[in-house]
Write a protein that holds these residues in place. Structure first.
Motif, short mmCIF file in Angstrom:
data_model
loop_
_atom_site.label_atom_id
_atom_site.label_comp_id
_atom_site.label_asym_id
_atom_site.label_seq_id
_atom_site.Cartn_x
_atom_site.Cartn_y
_atom_site.Cartn_z
N ARG A 87 -2.05 12.01 5.85
CA ARG A 87 -1.03 12.93 5.34
C ARG A 87 0.21 12.17 4.88
NH1 ARG A 87 -2.69 16.03 9.77
NH2 ARG A 87 -0.91 15.26 10.99
N GLY A 88 0.62 11.20 5.68
CA GLY A 88 1.82 10.45 5.33
C GLY A 88 1.64 9.63 4.06
N ALA A 89 0.44 9.08 3.86
CA ALA A 89 0.19 8.26 2.68
C ALA A 89 -0.21 9.08 1.47
CB ALA A 89 -0.90 7.23 2.98
N GLY A 90 -0.58 10.34 1.69
CA GLY A 90 -0.98 11.20 0.57
C GLY A 90 -2.32 10.82 -0.03
N VAL A 91 -3.25 10.35 0.79
CA VAL A 91 -4.59 9.97 0.32
C VAL A 91 -5.64 10.63 1.20
CG1 VAL A 91 -3.77 7.74 -0.59
CG2 VAL A 91 -4.60 7.89 1.77
N SER A 92 -6.91 10.54 0.74
CA SER A 92 -8.04 11.06 1.54
C SER A 92 -8.71 9.90 2.25
CB SER A 92 -9.04 11.78 0.63
OG SER A 92 -9.65 10.86 -0.24
N ARG A 93 -9.64 10.24 3.18
CA ARG A 93 -10.33 9.19 3.92
C ARG A 93 -11.17 8.32 2.98
NH1 ARG A 93 -11.99 8.62 9.63
NH2 ARG A 93 -10.86 10.55 10.05
N ASP A 94 -11.68 8.92 1.89
CA ASP A 94 -12.50 8.15 0.95
C ASP A 94 -11.70 7.08 0.23
OD1 ASP A 94 -14.64 9.69 1.65
OD2 ASP A 94 -14.42 11.09 -0.03
N ASP A 95 -10.37 7.26 0.18
CA ASP A 95 -9.53 6.29 -0.52
C ASP A 95 -9.16 5.09 0.35
OD1 ASP A 95 -9.41 7.91 -2.80
OD2 ASP A 95 -7.76 9.08 -1.96
N LEU A 96 -9.52 5.12 1.63
CA LEU A 96 -9.13 4.06 2.54
C LEU A 96 -10.05 2.85 2.43
CD1 LEU A 96 -8.33 6.10 5.79
CD2 LEU A 96 -6.71 5.24 4.08
N ASP A 97 -9.47 1.67 2.57
CA ASP A 97 -10.23 0.43 2.72
C ASP A 97 -10.06 -0.05 4.15
OD1 ASP A 97 -10.97 0.33 0.01
OD2 ASP A 97 -9.02 -0.53 -0.53
N THR A 98 -10.96 -0.94 4.56
CA THR A 98 -10.82 -1.54 5.89
C THR A 98 -10.51 -3.02 5.72
OG1 THR A 98 -13.20 -1.96 6.02
CG2 THR A 98 -12.38 0.10 6.97
N ARG A 99 -9.76 -3.53 6.69
CA ARG A 99 -9.36 -4.93 6.61
C ARG A 99 -9.25 -5.48 8.02
NH1 ARG A 99 -4.72 -5.68 2.52
NH2 ARG A 99 -6.44 -4.82 1.28
N ASP A 100 -9.65 -6.76 8.15
CA ASP A 100 -9.55 -7.42 9.45
C ASP A 100 -8.09 -7.70 9.78
OD1 ASP A 100 -12.28 -7.43 9.87
OD2 ASP A 100 -12.57 -9.36 8.88
N ASP A 101 -7.75 -7.44 11.02
CA ASP A 101 -6.39 -7.67 11.50
C ASP A 101 -6.49 -8.34 12.86
OD1 ASP A 101 -3.44 -6.92 11.06
OD2 ASP A 101 -3.81 -6.18 13.08
N LYS A 102 -5.40 -8.90 13.35
CA LYS A 102 -5.44 -9.56 14.66
C LYS A 102 -5.80 -8.60 15.78
CE LYS A 102 -0.41 -9.19 15.17
NZ LYS A 102 0.85 -9.96 15.34
N LYS A 103 -5.59 -7.30 15.52
CA LYS A 103 -5.95 -6.30 16.53
C LYS A 103 -7.35 -5.73 16.30
CE LYS A 103 -1.16 -4.81 17.22
NZ LYS A 103 -0.23 -3.66 17.19
N GLY A 104 -8.03 -6.22 15.27
CA GLY A 104 -9.35 -5.67 14.92
C GLY A 104 -9.33 -5.12 13.51
N GLN A 105 -10.30 -4.33 13.16
CA GLN A 105 -10.34 -3.74 11.83
C GLN A 105 -9.40 -2.54 11.75
OE1 GLN A 105 -14.43 -2.88 10.57
NE2 GLN A 105 -14.27 -4.67 9.21
N VAL A 106 -8.64 -2.49 10.63
CA VAL A 106 -7.69 -1.40 10.44
C VAL A 106 -7.91 -0.79 9.07
CG1 VAL A 106 -5.93 -2.43 11.94
CG2 VAL A 106 -5.92 -2.94 9.49
#
Length: 751
Positions: A87-106
């Motif tokens: 909601r805050g970003a104004g996108v849908s789940r299909d628009d999300l990418d995943t990326r490795d982070d020091k805490k895991g995948q985000v």
């Protein structure tokens, strides 16, 4: 890149609001445009009585497309957290990418904001600016919800390109649709006309008898006024404030010069100036040969077939009525002044200065007592100072000052002269209010300075006595200005006075007055009880009983006259006095900081003896500032701080104070012996210089210690394994500290 032109056309805008309103339009519009992605090359704002105008040059045609990557929660986060991010970003789940982070995948959202045309953004920003415009006062009219300083009639808003084509920005506010047209002068204009650019707009306005630039209107008024006055052998009295105000009253200034009736030429020049300025917005025209105000300049907003003759005749008729009143006030006031002003002074006994601080008459009595006490220290005659204080506020009861409060003091001088009082007394009536601001001259004559100091010090001690001190940015009684006035009078005059003494005396006068007022209301019966009540409030502190013993005469009866009280308790009001002196020190630091002196340098000189002698403090601070500007001075401070740090740490660790005098017989190396010798010499030189108030010499003697202190630290280990050597060297550091602190408190210096 297009240029933007905005005009907000309304009924007359008060002159005092125009410049600030034009700047608000410029800053709020340009800030809003930049925030929305539209940069620009330059912006100018203008104002006339009926319009605010903004011209923006080199505006982007559209805002750039932006791309933003926003990091979200981990992919295994709860669904509610992920939905909130979407909601805050104004996108849908299909628009999300995943990326490795020091805490895991985000999750990562790519947010693309497409650029928008300039006219859309301009309309959006301008509507917000108009609806939330910062007018000091505004109004609604008709059935709309829009608020403006006066009814808003039209909005001109166009974007023009290099080809000369202009398009209207699509905008409507409360039924007012933006267009490309405006109108000129209310009376001399020929109706509405369209414009295509700022240059076209400005030129057509001038042809329609409107000078857009307020500065150009002011220049025209001043040039025409001075030319007319010069042609008549006169000169216009300069008044930049009035010039700016009049330039805001007209769109097409027409300068006219008129004659003042002979009946009014005997009025003081300042009375004529003030009356014409306040009531008519006229400029005063002076005859340089006589110094009298003999003519006036008025500025009309219209050209007439009779070249302003009818306008001048009407203005002269109104002016004569105004000046007739002023003449009546003047002549009536003169009769009272020549009788000695006693009626005015008596009237001040019924005028409240402040509810708790009593009447103006009571205040005058306190000021007179203090002025007489401080006068000899300023080289003034005590009797003249007391006399001046007695009549200095008398003009507050006059009819002229009641009509024109800004003439207080000045009229006092005229009335004192009419009463035949000494010139020093008359001058003090006018000058004792000074300085009113940082650029005002201070009273130069000793009698005037004595009354001015007493007046301001009485104000400060009075409000301190009732605990009405400045807080934060609030200073309703102008106490900061009063303190700065005292500082400037003392420093500019080179006076050497001990403020503590006079603070104590005046605080006590206020406290006695406050408690006598309570006694008169039946709350306290006798002077003994008044003193008891004062003691309860901590005024006398532990010395109260000693004071009471002093107050009892040889026959055992108490002498509780105010004079006896003042003699007996001169320095026994530490709390209020110290607090007020600290207030003076704060204002002094502000004043000297503006002159280039560091605040820590001033602090280093405030704690020494003479902290209530402002001239002494400043002399020390300037001498220290000069030394610190040299290499020796700066390095000495570093050496002193090194010595003080070692000493402080050792004293804290050992639980003793190393200040018992080092013995040179325990010095082992040459550098240590040289330091002993240098300290002995410096101690004598600093003491001698301080006694003579030669602070430059004292600072120079201190700075001369730089080399032997540096050499000592290079050659000697202070914390020796030998306890005798260690104690002796720490005591030697203690001597460095004691000697340096005689010149200035170097521990207060920063860095």
């Amino acid at each position: 890149m297009p240029d933007l032109l905005i005009e907000l056309f309304s009924e007359e805008i008060p002159a005092r609001m125009q410049a600030r309103a034009a700047e608000a339009l410029r800053s709020r519009m340009t800030d809003g445009l930049v925030e929305a992605g539209l940069t620009y090359a330059g912006a100018l704002a203008f104002s006339t009585p009926r319009r605010l105008t903004l011209a923006v040059e080199g505006l982007l045609g559209e805002s750039p497309t932006t791309r933003e990557e926003r990091k979200g929660p981990r992919v295994d986060a709860p669904d509610k957290a992920i939905e909130g991010f979407l909601r805050g970003a104004g996108v849908s789940r299909d628009d999300l990418d995943t990326r490795d982070d020091k805490k895991g995948q985000v999750y990562v959202a790519t947010i693309i904001k497409a650029g928008r045309p300039a006219d859309v953004i301009v309309a959006e920003v301008l509507e917000a600016v108009i609806r939330d415009f910062p007018w000091p006062k505004s109004m609604r009219w008709g059935a709309g919800s829009l608020r403006w300083v006066r009814p808003l009639h039209s909005i001109l808003c166009i974007l023009s390109d290099e080809s000369g084509e202009a398009r209207v920005v699509d905008l409507e506010i409360d039924g007012i649709r933006a267009g490309d047209s405006t109108e000129g002068h209310r009376f001399m204009g020929k109706g509405r006309f369209s414009v295509t650019s700022f240059e076209d707009y400005e030129a057509k306005l001038r042809r329609a008898h409107v000078i857009l630039d307020a500065g150009a209107r002011a220049d025209h008024i001043w040039q025409d006024a001075t030319n007319q006055a010069f042609a008549a052998g006169m000169e216009v009295v300069e008044d930049q404030g009035l010039l700016g105000e009049v330039a805001g009253l007209v769109e097409w200034p027409v300068v006219l010069m008129g004659q003042i009736d002979d009946d009014f030429l005997s009025l003081p020049a300042e009375v004529l100036q003030t009356s014409m300025k306040e009531h008519q917005k006229f400029f005063s025209v002076r005859n340089p040969k006589t110094g009298r105000i003999e003519r006036f300049v008025t500025v009309a907003n219209i050209e007439t077939e009779d070249h302003g003759a009818t306008i001048l005749a009407g203005n002269q008729k109104v002016l004569s009525a105004r000046l007739s009143d002023a003449k009546f006030f003047w002549e009536n006031d003169l009769r009272i002044a020549r009788a000695g002003m006693d009626a005015w002074i008596e009237h001040l006994g019924h005028v409240t200065f402040e509810r708790q601080l009593g009447t103006q008459a009571a205040r005058i009595a306190r000021i007179g007592a203090l002025a007489g006490e401080v006068a000899p220290e300023l080289g003034a005659d005590a009797g003249l100072a007391a006399q001046a204080a007695h009549v200095a506020k008398a003009d507050l009861s006059s009819e002229m000052v009641y009509e024109f409060p800004e003439l207080q003091g000045l009229m006092g001088r005229y009335y004192a002269e009419a009463a035949g009082l000494p010139p020093e007394v008359a001058a003090a009536c006018e000058e004792h209010y000074a300085p009113l601001g940082p650029s005002d001259d201070v009273p130069g004559a000793p009698v005037s300075a004595a009354v001015a100091l007493a007046d301001k010090l009485d104000t400060l001690t009075g409000f301190w006595a009732i605990d009405e001190k400045p807080t934060g940015s609030k200073d309703p009684f102008a106490l900061r200005r009063a303190a700065l006035g005292i500082i400037r009078i003392v420093l500019d005059g080179g006076y050497r006075i001990k403020l503590d003494r006079y603070i104590d005396a005046q605080l006590l006068r206020h406290k006695i007055s406050l408690h006598r007022a309570r006694a008169s209301e039946g709350e306290i019966d006798t002077m003994e009880e008044i003193l008891d009540e004062i003691a309860k409030h901590g005024v006398f502190g532990a010395a109260y009983h000693a004071v009471m013993n002093q107050l009892h005469g040889k026959d055992g009866s108490p002498d509780t006259s105010e004079g006896s009280l003042l003699r007996s308790v001169g320095g026994l009001m530490p709390d209020l006095s110290t607090d007020l002196l600290a207030f003076f020190h704060d204002r002094l630091k502000v004043y000297l900081r503006d002159q280039g002196l560091r605040h820590d340098v001033i602090d280093a000189c405030l704690t020494l003896d003479g902290g209530d002698d402002l001239t002494l403090i400043v002399a020390r601070a300037r001498a220290l500032g000069d030394i610190l500007a040299t290499e020796d001075g700066e390095n000495l401070v570093q050496g002193f701080k090194r010595a003080n740090n070692i000493l402080s740490q050792a004293e804290e660790r050992d639980g003793v104070e190393y200040s018992f005098g080092p013995d040179p017989k325990f010095a082992e190396v040459t550098e240590e012996k040289d330091l002993f010798k240098a300290l002995d010499e410096a101690e004598k030189e600093i003491a001698k210089a301080n006694a003579a108030e030669d602070f430059v010499g004292a600072m120079a003697a201190m700075a001369a210690l730089r080399a032997p202190i540096d050499a000592f630290f290079e050659a000697v280990q202070v914390n020796s394994d030998n306890d005798v050597l260690r104690r002796n060297r720490l005591n030697l550091l203690g001597k460095i500290r004691d000697i340096c602190l005689q010149a200035a408190d170097l521990t207060r210096l920063e860095g």
